[in-house]
Design a protein around this motif. Structure first.
Motif, PDB file in Angstrom:
ATOM      1  N   GLY A   1      35.225   0.381  10.831  1.00  0.00           N
ATOM      2  CA  GLY A   1      36.620  -0.080  10.907  1.00  0.00           C
ATOM      3  C   GLY A   1      37.389   0.510  12.076  1.00  0.00           C
ATOM      4  N   GLN A   2      38.692   0.731  11.883  1.00  0.00           N
ATOM      5  CA  GLN A   2      39.587   1.150  12.961  1.00  0.00           C
ATOM      6  C   GLN A   2      39.182   2.493  13.563  1.00  0.00           C
ATOM      7  OE1 GLN A   2      42.115   0.011  14.630  1.00  0.00           O
ATOM      8  NE2 GLN A   2      42.660  -1.878  13.592  1.00  0.00           N
ATOM      9  N   ASP A   3      38.551   3.365  12.789  1.00  0.00           N
ATOM     10  CA  ASP A   3      38.187   4.693  13.286  1.00  0.00           C
ATOM     11  C   ASP A   3      37.092   4.629  14.340  1.00  0.00           C
ATOM     12  OD1 ASP A   3      38.756   7.455  13.133  1.00  0.00           O
ATOM     13  OD2 ASP A   3      36.856   7.778  12.095  1.00  0.00           O
ATOM     14  N   ALA A   4      36.492   3.464  14.519  1.00  0.00           N
ATOM     15  CA  ALA A   4      35.414   3.321  15.490  1.00  0.00           C
ATOM     16  C   ALA A   4      35.880   3.683  16.892  1.00  0.00           C
ATOM     17  CB  ALA A   4      34.878   1.887  15.471  1.00  0.00           C
ATOM     18  N   VAL A   5      37.084   3.276  17.249  1.00  0.00           N
ATOM     19  CA  VAL A   5      37.594   3.517  18.603  1.00  0.00           C
ATOM     20  C   VAL A   5      37.754   5.012  18.854  1.00  0.00           C
ATOM     21  CG1 VAL A   5      39.529   3.153  20.168  1.00  0.00           C
ATOM     22  CG2 VAL A   5      38.714   1.278  18.728  1.00  0.00           C
ATOM     23  N   ASN A   6      38.356   5.738  17.902  1.00  0.00           N
ATOM     24  CA  ASN A   6      38.551   7.180  18.073  1.00  0.00           C
ATOM     25  C   ASN A   6      37.216   7.911  18.154  1.00  0.00           C
ATOM     26  OD1 ASN A   6      41.345   6.797  17.900  1.00  0.00           O
ATOM     27  ND2 ASN A   6      41.336   7.023  15.669  1.00  0.00           N
ATOM     28  N   THR A   7      36.267   7.522  17.303  1.00  0.00           N
ATOM     29  CA  THR A   7      34.945   8.150  17.323  1.00  0.00           C
ATOM     30  C   THR A   7      34.240   7.890  18.649  1.00  0.00           C
ATOM     31  OG1 THR A   7      34.771   7.802  14.934  1.00  0.00           O
ATOM     32  CG2 THR A   7      32.743   8.317  16.109  1.00  0.00           C
ATOM     33  N   ALA A   8      34.307   6.652  19.117  1.00  0.00           N
ATOM     34  CA  ALA A   8      33.661   6.301  20.383  1.00  0.00           C
ATOM     35  C   ALA A   8      34.269   7.077  21.547  1.00  0.00           C
ATOM     36  CB  ALA A   8      33.774   4.797  20.624  1.00  0.00           C
ATOM     37  N   LYS A   9      35.589   7.210  21.577  1.00  0.00           N
ATOM     38  CA  LYS A   9      36.254   7.960  22.642  1.00  0.00           C
ATOM     39  C   LYS A   9      35.842   9.424  22.619  1.00  0.00           C
ATOM     40  CE  LYS A   9      40.468   5.237  23.372  1.00  0.00           C
ATOM     41  NZ  LYS A   9      41.952   5.231  23.234  1.00  0.00           N
ATOM     42  N   ALA A  10      35.729   9.999  21.421  1.00  0.00           N
ATOM     43  CA  ALA A  10      35.350  11.407  21.303  1.00  0.00           C
ATOM     44  C   ALA A  10      33.936  11.641  21.836  1.00  0.00           C
ATOM     45  CB  ALA A  10      35.442  11.848  19.842  1.00  0.00           C
ATOM     46  N   PHE A  11      33.002  10.753  21.498  1.00  0.00           N
ATOM     47  CA  PHE A  11      31.631  10.900  21.983  1.00  0.00           C
ATOM     48  C   PHE A  11      31.548  10.631  23.483  1.00  0.00           C
ATOM     49  CE2 PHE A  11      30.215  10.975  17.610  1.00  0.00           C
ATOM     50  CZ  PHE A  11      29.041  11.699  17.666  1.00  0.00           C
ATOM     51  N   GLN A  12      32.383   9.720  23.976  1.00  0.00           N
ATOM     52  CA  GLN A  12      32.368   9.448  25.411  1.00  0.00           C
ATOM     53  C   GLN A  12      32.832  10.672  26.202  1.00  0.00           C
ATOM     54  OE1 GLN A  12      34.875   6.219  26.691  1.00  0.00           O
ATOM     55  NE2 GLN A  12      33.612   5.804  28.492  1.00  0.00           N
ATOM     56  N   GLU A  13      33.847  11.355  25.705  1.00  0.00           N
ATOM     57  CA  GLU A  13      34.344  12.548  26.379  1.00  0.00           C
ATOM     58  C   GLU A  13      33.391  13.729  26.227  1.00  0.00           C
ATOM     59  OE1 GLU A  13      38.130  13.181  24.617  1.00  0.00           O
ATOM     60  OE2 GLU A  13      39.054  11.386  25.496  1.00  0.00           O
ATOM     61  N   GLY A  14      32.735  13.833  25.049  1.00  0.00           N
ATOM     62  CA  GLY A  14      31.871  14.982  24.798  1.00  0.00           C
ATOM     63  C   GLY A  14      30.465  14.835  25.325  1.00  0.00           C
TER      64      GLY A  14
END
Length: 516
Positions: free
Chosen positions: A230-243
């Motif tokens: 759901g909506q949390d996908a964007v936040n999770t994806a951004k976190a992994f992209q930065e990390g």
């Protein structure tokens, strides 16, 4: 695809209303864009993606390309399709292999996203393409994660490197690095590293993933994300992209009943392409991600190319030529029919295949009612026959049919219907294999384009009356011929006069479909 079911229904209904309009006004466009916005938000697509998407659709729909179009409604559907392809990544992106083996592929994602299962699916697919993959068990934190990867590797027929038992024991960075060296020594050209996940994003998870990346220098870092998140996908994806800074995305659990917003958000927000889509629990249920085909599925325009590719993988071309030759020589038997059924089963779920046909979104109830076990029942009946009975169904008398019914757990009626349907299908396929046109009950033989009128006159010189062996049908056809002589042919639209099918024709139709 189940994940996009609600979104597909909403968009299809919006465009259905749009197609009734010959000319679009700005109010029509605004109303359509408003419905599209609601549909995307209901599907859990990220707000920033929805705003950008609807703004582009509105701008193009009010532009000159639609105003000058012969069919503006269809033009708007095309615009939505193109913009949908754009937010899904534009063009397909394949895995990039290293110039000097081994190619190192690192998997990252939250716990429960499907990394371990995807590792097995990817290994099986790569083996089918001629590669020699090695699975590295670097998830040493989750209980029994190493055992799970061992089971998956065994099912996929792949080699696994698992020097540590896991369950909190071992250094995942060292295991990953040693795994790459092991692959280099043992001639494995692809290394798939299954890393640990967490229930949520935290600093420890990111540090471990970052250290593994530095130690192994992977050619691909694939971020596996659950399409049901759901909506949390964007936040999770951004976190992994930065990390970790992944190079591609894998969508898992696309066969679920979630709304699918993650798929439409991740590629657009991160700028990283979706490379694979996992569409089921079996190791074969992995598809390369094609943005254009996925957009077509969402808009209920079908996905014929994927259907053809699956058929080519499942069906042996040499066997298909043999079957065609048997059909032409009237040698097609129930044994051949059984082989064809088994090849169809290799393609996967019949519902999934039918769902790839254009317009099938409007027949959801029929698809839901479709019983896939019918193929298994048919297979059970044929397997309960002796080889001689399969090759020559004409020997099936009453006692043999009763034995077959008992052996397959079916009824004699089921056996009779199968034999009848097989006879009808064999006749029609034989006609097609010889280059002819099949005779469909109630319609008669379908004429070839450009048929000469002389042939019809020549046929009229013969003896009048029908020669059908069915008395009811012969009487009906003779009555029809008499009526034809007195009824003018043709119509105001240039079409020949059509007669209603007789009772005998209806009986043949029922027999063909096993309802007699």
């Amino acid at each position: 695809m189940a994940t996009f079911g609600t979104l597909s229904d909403r968009l299809t209904e919006t465009f259905r209303n749009l197609r009734t309009k010959g000319k679009l006004t700005p109010a029509d466009v605004d109303g359509t864009v408003r419905e599209i916005r609601r549909a995307l938000l209901d599907a859990d697509v990220a707000l920033v993606v929805v705003k950008d998407f609807t703004a582009k659709v509105r701008e193009r729909a009010l532009g000159d390309e639609v105003n000058r179009a012969l069919n503006p409604a269809q033009q708007v559907v095309q615009i939505v399709n193109e913009e949908l392809v754009a937010i899904l990544g534009g063009e397909q992106r394949r895995l990039e292999f290293a110039k000097t083996p081994p190619t190192v592929i690192m998997l990252a994602g939250l716990q429960g996203s499907g990394k371990t299962t995807f590792a097995g699916k990817l290994a099986k697919q790569l083996e089918g393409e001629g590669h020699t993959p090695l699975l590295v068990a670097a998830d040493l934190q989750r209980p029994n994660a190493v055992n799970q990867l061992q089971v998956v590797a065994e099912r996929a027929g792949a080699t696994i490197y698992a020097p540590e038992p896991g369950n909190g024991v071992g250094d995942p960075v060292k295991v990953s690095k040693d795994g790459v060296e092991y692959a280099r020594r043992h001639q494995h050209d692809v290394v798939i590293i299954d890393t640990a996940g967490r229930l949520g994003v935290d600093a420890e998870l990111m540090k471990q993933a970052s250290d593994i990346r530095k130690a192994t220098s992977p050619d691909e870092v694939l971020f596996v994300i659950d399409a049901m998140i759901g909506q949390d996908a964007v936040n999770t994806a951004k976190a992994f992209q930065e990390g970790v800074d992944f190079t591609g995305v894998v969508l898992s659990k696309l066969d679920g009943d979630a709304r699918g917003g993650a798929a439409l958000s991740v590629a657009s927000v991160t700028g990283r392409p979706i490379i694979f889509a996992s569409t089921g629990e079996n190791l074969e249920d992995l598809e390369p991600f094609h943005p254009d085909r996925m957009a077509s599925r969402i808009l209920d325009l079908g996905d014929i190319l994927t259907l053809i590719e699956q058929a080519q993988q499942a069906f042996d071309e040499e066997e298909a030529m043999k079957v065609a030759e048997k059909l032409a020589n009237e040698a097609f038997t129930l044994e051949d029919f059984l082989e064809q059924l088994q090849q169809m089963k290799k393609m996967g779920s019949m519902k999934k295949m039918l769902g790839m046909l254009p317009g099938m979104g409007q027949m959801k109830q029929q698809l839901d009612d479709f019983d896939e076990r019918e193929i298994d029942r048919t297979e059970a009946i044929i397997r309960s026959m002796t080889p001689g009975e399969r090759r020559n169904p004409k020997v099936l008398n009453g006692s043999r049919r009763l034995r077959i019914a008992r052996g397959s757990g079916m009824t004699v009626t089921d056996v009779n219907q199968l034999v009848q349907r097989f006879d009808q299908a064999a006749k029609m396929m034989k006609t097609v294999a010889r280059g002819g046109t099949p005779q469909i009950p109630g319609m008669g033989p379908m004429g070839k384009p450009g048929a000469s009128a002389k042939r019809g006159k020549k046929g009229a010189k013969g003896k009048g009356g029908s020669r059908s062996g069915n008395p009811a049908k012969r009487a009906a056809e003779n009555a029809g011929m008499a009526t034809t002589n007195t009824t003018p042919t043709g119509s105001g639209f240039g079409l020949g006069g059509q007669q209603a099918p007789s009772e005998a024709d209806l009986a043949e139709i029922q027999k063909l479909f096993g309802k007699g």
